[in-house]
Design a protein around this motif. Structure first.
Motif, PDB file in Angstrom:
ATOM      1  N   UNK A   1       0.837  -1.199   0.000  1.00 42.84           N
ATOM      2  CA  UNK A   1       0.000   0.000   0.000  1.00 42.84           C
ATOM      3  C   UNK A   1       0.868   1.245   0.000  1.00 42.84           C
ATOM      4  N   UNK A   2       1.985   1.201   0.717  1.00 43.87           N
ATOM      5  CA  UNK A   2       2.857   2.373   0.763  1.00 43.87           C
ATOM      6  C   UNK A   2       3.763   2.458  -0.466  1.00 43.87           C
ATOM      7  N   UNK A   3       3.652   1.487  -1.382  1.00 49.98           N
ATOM      8  CA  UNK A   3       4.412   1.539  -2.624  1.00 49.98           C
ATOM      9  C   UNK A   3       5.815   0.983  -2.518  1.00 49.98           C
ATOM     10  N   UNK A   4       6.111   0.238  -1.472  1.00 51.12           N
ATOM     11  CA  UNK A   4       7.437  -0.327  -1.281  1.00 51.12           C
ATOM     12  C   UNK A   4       7.380  -1.823  -1.556  1.00 51.12           C
ATOM     13  N   UNK A   5       8.174  -2.271  -2.496  1.00 54.76           N
ATOM     14  CA  UNK A   5       8.222  -3.688  -2.835  1.00 54.76           C
ATOM     15  C   UNK A   5       9.147  -4.401  -1.848  1.00 54.76           C
ATOM     16  N   UNK A   6       8.719  -5.553  -1.310  1.00 55.97           N
ATOM     17  CA  UNK A   6       9.603  -6.308  -0.409  1.00 55.97           C
ATOM     18  C   UNK A   6      10.912  -6.712  -1.087  1.00 55.97           C
ATOM     19  N   UNK A   7      10.872  -6.940  -2.387  1.00 59.02           N
ATOM     20  CA  UNK A   7      12.081  -7.275  -3.121  1.00 59.02           C
ATOM     21  C   UNK A   7      13.062  -6.111  -3.106  1.00 59.02           C
ATOM     22  N   UNK A   8      12.560  -4.887  -3.229  1.00 64.32           N
ATOM     23  CA  UNK A   8      13.429  -3.705  -3.176  1.00 64.32           C
ATOM     24  C   UNK A   8      14.040  -3.534  -1.787  1.00 64.32           C
ATOM     25  N   UNK A   9      13.278  -3.876  -0.744  1.00 63.08           N
ATOM     26  CA  UNK A   9      13.791  -3.779   0.624  1.00 63.08           C
ATOM     27  C   UNK A   9      14.944  -4.757   0.818  1.00 63.08           C
ATOM     28  N   UNK A  10      14.763  -5.990   0.369  1.00 60.89           N
ATOM     29  CA  UNK A  10      15.808  -7.004   0.503  1.00 60.89           C
ATOM     30  C   UNK A  10      17.031  -6.630  -0.343  1.00 60.89           C
TER      31      UNK A  10
END
Length: 124
Positions: A35-44
């Protein structure tokens, strides 16, 4: 703080996987990130990139730090070398201006074994 529509969407989510030791569920966390536009893949990927940069900086500091001698202007005396003869006796080669002094240190104390150079300059 969550927006009301996001909070209601998270509460209505039917698939939940409990994380051990945490009150939040994995689907709620994933929904919040999406919802906040942050992909978990980008975080990792960002975490892995930060770890790689950190390791590279540590290796660079170790490599450059070992080669760069510390020069202290105004120092007249330096310990040129030490040599351990046995468990109790150590030889020290000390340079003071143009004078080299060989010292012996043991349990009885420190003794001067040899002095080479101009003695009058060393006492100025």
């Amino acid at each position: 703080m969550l927006r009301p529509e996001v909070a209601s969407e998270l509460a209505a989510s039917s698939t939940t996987v409990e994380l051990p030791g945490h009150g939040a569920s994995a689907s709620a966390l994933q929904s919040l990130l999406m919802v906040s536009g942050i992909s978990p893949l980008r975080v990792v990927a960002a975490l892995i990139l930060c770890l790689i940069i950190g390791v590279a900086v540590i290796l660079l500091i170790r490599r450059v730090g070992a080669r760069a001698p510390v020069v202290r202007p105004g120092r007249r005396m330096r310990l040129a070398e030490t040599l351990r003869l046995n468990a109790r006796t150590t030889l020290y080669l000390v340079e003071l201006d143009d004078v080299c002094v060989l010292l012996s240190g043991d349990s009885a104390g420190v003794r001067t074994l040899l002095r080479k150079g101009n003695r009058s300059e060393a006492h100025q």
